[in-house]
Design a protein around this motif. Sequence first.
Motif, PDB file in Angstrom:
ATOM      1  N   THR A  62       0.585   1.207  -5.286  1.00 24.80           N
ATOM      2  CA  THR A  62       1.828   2.258  -5.695  1.00 24.80           C
ATOM      3  C   THR A  62       2.465   1.722  -6.968  1.00 24.80           C
ATOM      4  O   THR A  62       2.926   2.348  -7.839  1.00 24.80           O
ATOM      5  CB  THR A  62       2.822   2.418  -4.522  1.00 24.80           C
ATOM      6  N   ASP A  63       2.375   0.449  -7.178  1.00 25.06           N
ATOM      7  CA  ASP A  63       3.256  -0.263  -8.357  1.00 25.06           C
ATOM      8  C   ASP A  63       1.834  -1.166  -8.686  1.00 25.06           C
ATOM      9  O   ASP A  63       2.085  -2.405  -8.497  1.00 25.06           O
ATOM     10  CB  ASP A  63       4.331  -0.725  -8.104  1.00 25.06           C
ATOM     11  N   ARG A  64       1.108  -0.812 -10.045  1.00 18.15           N
ATOM     12  CA  ARG A  64       0.461  -1.886 -10.319  1.00 18.15           C
ATOM     13  C   ARG A  64       0.249  -1.900 -11.814  1.00 18.15           C
ATOM     14  O   ARG A  64       0.591  -0.714 -12.773  1.00 18.15           O
ATOM     15  CB  ARG A  64      -1.011  -1.483  -9.721  1.00 18.15           C
ATOM     16  N   GLY A  65      -0.176  -2.795 -12.483  1.00 15.83           N
ATOM     17  CA  GLY A  65      -0.289  -3.090 -13.914  1.00 15.83           C
ATOM     18  C   GLY A  65      -1.252  -4.118 -14.195  1.00 15.83           C
ATOM     19  O   GLY A  65      -1.745  -4.882 -13.409  1.00 15.83           O
ATOM     20  N   LEU A  66      -1.578  -4.159 -15.777  1.00 19.86           N
ATOM     21  CA  LEU A  66      -2.542  -5.012 -16.086  1.00 19.86           C
ATOM     22  C   LEU A  66      -2.166  -5.937 -17.612  1.00 19.86           C
ATOM     23  O   LEU A  66      -1.373  -4.802 -18.315  1.00 19.86           O
ATOM     24  CB  LEU A  66      -4.260  -4.433 -16.313  1.00 19.86           C
ATOM     25  N   ASN A 119       1.557  -8.621 -11.571  1.00 18.48           N
ATOM     26  CA  ASN A 119       2.070  -7.590 -10.572  1.00 18.48           C
ATOM     27  C   ASN A 119       3.006  -8.262  -9.292  1.00 18.48           C
ATOM     28  O   ASN A 119       2.757  -9.631  -9.112  1.00 18.48           O
ATOM     29  CB  ASN A 119       1.034  -7.132  -9.539  1.00 18.48           C
ATOM     30  N   ILE A 120       3.821  -7.776  -8.666  1.00 12.92           N
ATOM     31  CA  ILE A 120       4.810  -8.379  -7.668  1.00 12.92           C
ATOM     32  C   ILE A 120       4.150  -7.805  -6.371  1.00 12.92           C
ATOM     33  O   ILE A 120       4.045  -6.439  -6.177  1.00 12.92           O
ATOM     34  CB  ILE A 120       6.335  -7.696  -7.856  1.00 12.92           C
ATOM     35  N   TYR A 121       3.606  -8.813  -5.533  1.00 14.52           N
ATOM     36  CA  TYR A 121       3.041  -8.316  -4.268  1.00 14.52           C
ATOM     37  C   TYR A 121       3.945  -8.115  -3.115  1.00 14.52           C
ATOM     38  O   TYR A 121       4.863  -9.128  -2.932  1.00 14.52           O
ATOM     39  CB  TYR A 121       1.923  -8.938  -3.683  1.00 14.52           C
ATOM     40  N   LEU A 122       4.332  -6.813  -2.441  1.00  7.98           N
ATOM     41  CA  LEU A 122       5.350  -6.889  -1.544  1.00  7.98           C
ATOM     42  C   LEU A 122       4.855  -6.437  -0.006  1.00  7.98           C
ATOM     43  O   LEU A 122       3.894  -5.689   0.272  1.00  7.98           O
ATOM     44  CB  LEU A 122       6.168  -5.576  -2.073  1.00  7.98           C
ATOM     45  N   GLU A 123       5.400  -7.138   0.845  1.00 10.31           N
ATOM     46  CA  GLU A 123       5.062  -7.178   2.231  1.00 10.31           C
ATOM     47  C   GLU A 123       6.519  -6.965   2.899  1.00 10.31           C
ATOM     48  O   GLU A 123       7.575  -7.523   2.555  1.00 10.31           O
ATOM     49  CB  GLU A 123       4.370  -8.156   2.868  1.00 10.31           C
ATOM     50  N   TYR A 124       6.343  -5.928   4.073  1.00 10.71           N
ATOM     51  CA  TYR A 124       7.600  -5.812   4.864  1.00 10.71           C
ATOM     52  C   TYR A 124       7.044  -5.427   6.327  1.00 10.71           C
ATOM     53  O   TYR A 124       5.918  -5.092   6.749  1.00 10.71           O
ATOM     54  CB  TYR A 124       8.279  -4.593   4.394  1.00 10.71           C
ATOM     55  N   ASP A 125       8.177  -5.883   7.191  1.00  5.57           N
ATOM     56  CA  ASP A 125       8.131  -5.727   8.570  1.00  5.57           C
ATOM     57  C   ASP A 125       9.465  -5.142   9.129  1.00  5.57           C
ATOM     58  O   ASP A 125      10.494  -4.963   8.298  1.00  5.57           O
ATOM     59  CB  ASP A 125       7.718  -6.906   9.551  1.00  5.57           C
ATOM     60  N   PHE A 126       9.758  -5.235  10.554  1.00  7.91           N
ATOM     61  CA  PHE A 126      11.034  -4.629  10.922  1.00  7.91           C
ATOM     62  C   PHE A 126      12.060  -5.699  10.546  1.00  7.91           C
ATOM     63  O   PHE A 126      13.275  -5.221  10.399  1.00  7.91           O
ATOM     64  CB  PHE A 126      10.840  -4.844  12.439  1.00  7.91           C
ATOM     65  N   THR A 130       9.195  -9.229   1.969  1.00  6.98           N
ATOM     66  CA  THR A 130       8.920 -10.494   1.231  1.00  6.98           C
ATOM     67  C   THR A 130       8.153 -10.166  -0.264  1.00  6.98           C
ATOM     68  O   THR A 130       7.223  -9.165  -0.068  1.00  6.98           O
ATOM     69  CB  THR A 130       8.015 -11.386   1.947  1.00  6.98           C
ATOM     70  N   ILE A 131       8.427 -10.629  -1.223  1.00  6.28           N
ATOM     71  CA  ILE A 131       7.962 -10.428  -2.477  1.00  6.28           C
ATOM     72  C   ILE A 131       7.325 -11.715  -3.043  1.00  6.28           C
ATOM     73  O   ILE A 131       7.674 -12.768  -2.619  1.00  6.28           O
ATOM     74  CB  ILE A 131       8.730  -9.833  -3.673  1.00  6.28           C
ATOM     75  N   LYS A 132       5.937 -11.513  -3.374  1.00  3.32           N
ATOM     76  CA  LYS A 132       5.456 -12.839  -4.211  1.00  3.32           C
ATOM     77  C   LYS A 132       4.598 -12.360  -5.561  1.00  3.32           C
ATOM     78  O   LYS A 132       4.414 -11.153  -5.787  1.00  3.32           O
ATOM     79  CB  LYS A 132       4.172 -13.092  -3.178  1.00  3.32           C
ATOM     80  N   PHE A 133       4.673 -13.459  -6.429  1.00  9.54           N
ATOM     81  CA  PHE A 133       4.096 -13.182  -7.694  1.00  9.54           C
ATOM     82  C   PHE A 133       3.538 -14.423  -8.198  1.00  9.54           C
ATOM     83  O   PHE A 133       3.813 -15.516  -7.635  1.00  9.54           O
ATOM     84  CB  PHE A 133       5.279 -12.625  -8.537  1.00  9.54           C
ATOM     85  N   ALA A 134       2.825 -14.510  -9.082  1.00 15.77           N
ATOM     86  CA  ALA A 134       1.937 -15.448  -9.881  1.00 15.77           C
ATOM     87  C   ALA A 134       3.037 -15.983 -10.859  1.00 15.77           C
ATOM     88  O   ALA A 134       3.730 -15.312 -11.508  1.00 15.77           O
ATOM     89  CB  ALA A 134       0.453 -15.045 -10.412  1.00 15.77           C
TER      90      ALA A 134
END
Length: 505
Positions: A62-66, A119-126, A130-134
């Motif tokens: 949904t949010d991507r770039g190069l 890109n910022i990689y995003l994960e979520y739960d209840f 958490t965001i991760k990036f290089a």
Amino acid sequence: LLEFSLGKFRYFKLTRAFPEEAILHHISSNVTFLIFQIHSQYQNTTVSFFKTLLLNASATGTDRGLVFILQPEQNMSTWYLETADAEPVLNVAIMLSYSERDPIPGGCNLEFDLDIDPNIYLEYDFFETTIKFAPANLGYARGTDPPSCDLGTGRDSRWRLQYDVYQYFLPENDLSEEDFLNHLQRMAEVPQVTANAIKVVTLTANDKTSVSFSSLRGQDVIYNVIVWDPLLNTSAAYVPAHTYACSFGAVEDNCSSLGFIFVGFFFYVLIARLTPIKYDVRLILTAVAGSVGGIVLVAAWWRFGVLLLCMLCVGLVLGFLVSAVTFFTPLGDLKIFRDDAVFWVTFSCIAIVIPVVFMYCLRILNILTCGFTGSYSVVLAVDSYVFTGLSYITLNVLRRALSSDFHRAFTYEPFQTNDFVILAVWGMLAVSGITLQIQRERGRPSFPPHPYKLWKREKERRVTNILDPSYHVPPLRERLSGRLTQIKELFQKEQPAGERTPLLL
């Protein structure tokens, strides 16, 4: 064909049957690399360097770039856009340019698929998001080799770079696609990010490029990272990422469906940590356990009049809420409280000190608890229909108890319009409830005798005092039998009285 201009957003729709080609002309010679980014609310889109998708040359989400590294004399670049979604996808995209002095976001990527991954990689739960990036790399001129990512850690290497993590909150309960795409434009470029967003933390090259936040279900939050070169005083922005901490397409965890105290809380924590029971079953068992605990406590008061035990539970409930409010403030994000031992000891001390302070004025303790927690239950009820961050006062404590990793999450949430209104309602209900109870109880005993004692005293009085009219009242069984007989007579038909022939004289 979609033609772009540097630094200008463009809206367009993608369909599965008709991929698009994005092109940029007239690139200045002082530009060394470009970042093309594309965003949608919840449907995935793909951006690629080639028509044929390659793992290390395309990104989907949904949010991507190069990042496009320009060659000498190059003044044009091309990207390819598509979606696999059956429905048309509304997107907004932008191309940003940077010079050789600017750091390259994701230039030292070793974790993800792209060679250079902004890109910022995003994960979520209840519990948490958490965001991760290089890690980034230093900038370099066209036609030259990039600086080594692992050769040395001095001031001339990428280890001097710093990363500022920003957080931007959309209006509460706003799930509009148009509003999201408009707000996202404030998080794409460095000046807009620093002017509109909240800086949460600054990371150095020695820190792990991962940050956790408290999940706010139904609340759209946009995250971005600004990499800064302190030696050259230059910076660049990663591709922003967003989440509602819920799913638009799921049945159970969808974004449109956003549910006792003493025994229920501890029982829920117990079964959630020790058993794999489903969420709905947990809620049912918690309600049952809370009801049983409440009945047992009431029965103990009715039969034995154990005032101290009842007031201890009442005081701990108030202490729990006071402690939760304390850690809902910015105090809760202090680094010292990221240690679970420090947090729980401090939390418990605040919760215990409340009943201790009011031990010699138990009526005031009971009135304060009823007014404070009773009005907060209204806040929780309102949150079921209108989003308010005040519900996270207690929810964050529950998350901390259930998740061993929640201690690393930032729990800050700004107050918005709904929060101020609900806070005012909470305060008015609490003050009016406490005042009314104090006025009503003035001049009365602090606590009446327990009901069993009153019932036994009344029973003995009726037995010994034959002049008391209640002494002559029939037993309960006879009274119930007589009442049932009267009810039955109401539904019986009138029987015929026999022949009514007049007498002949």
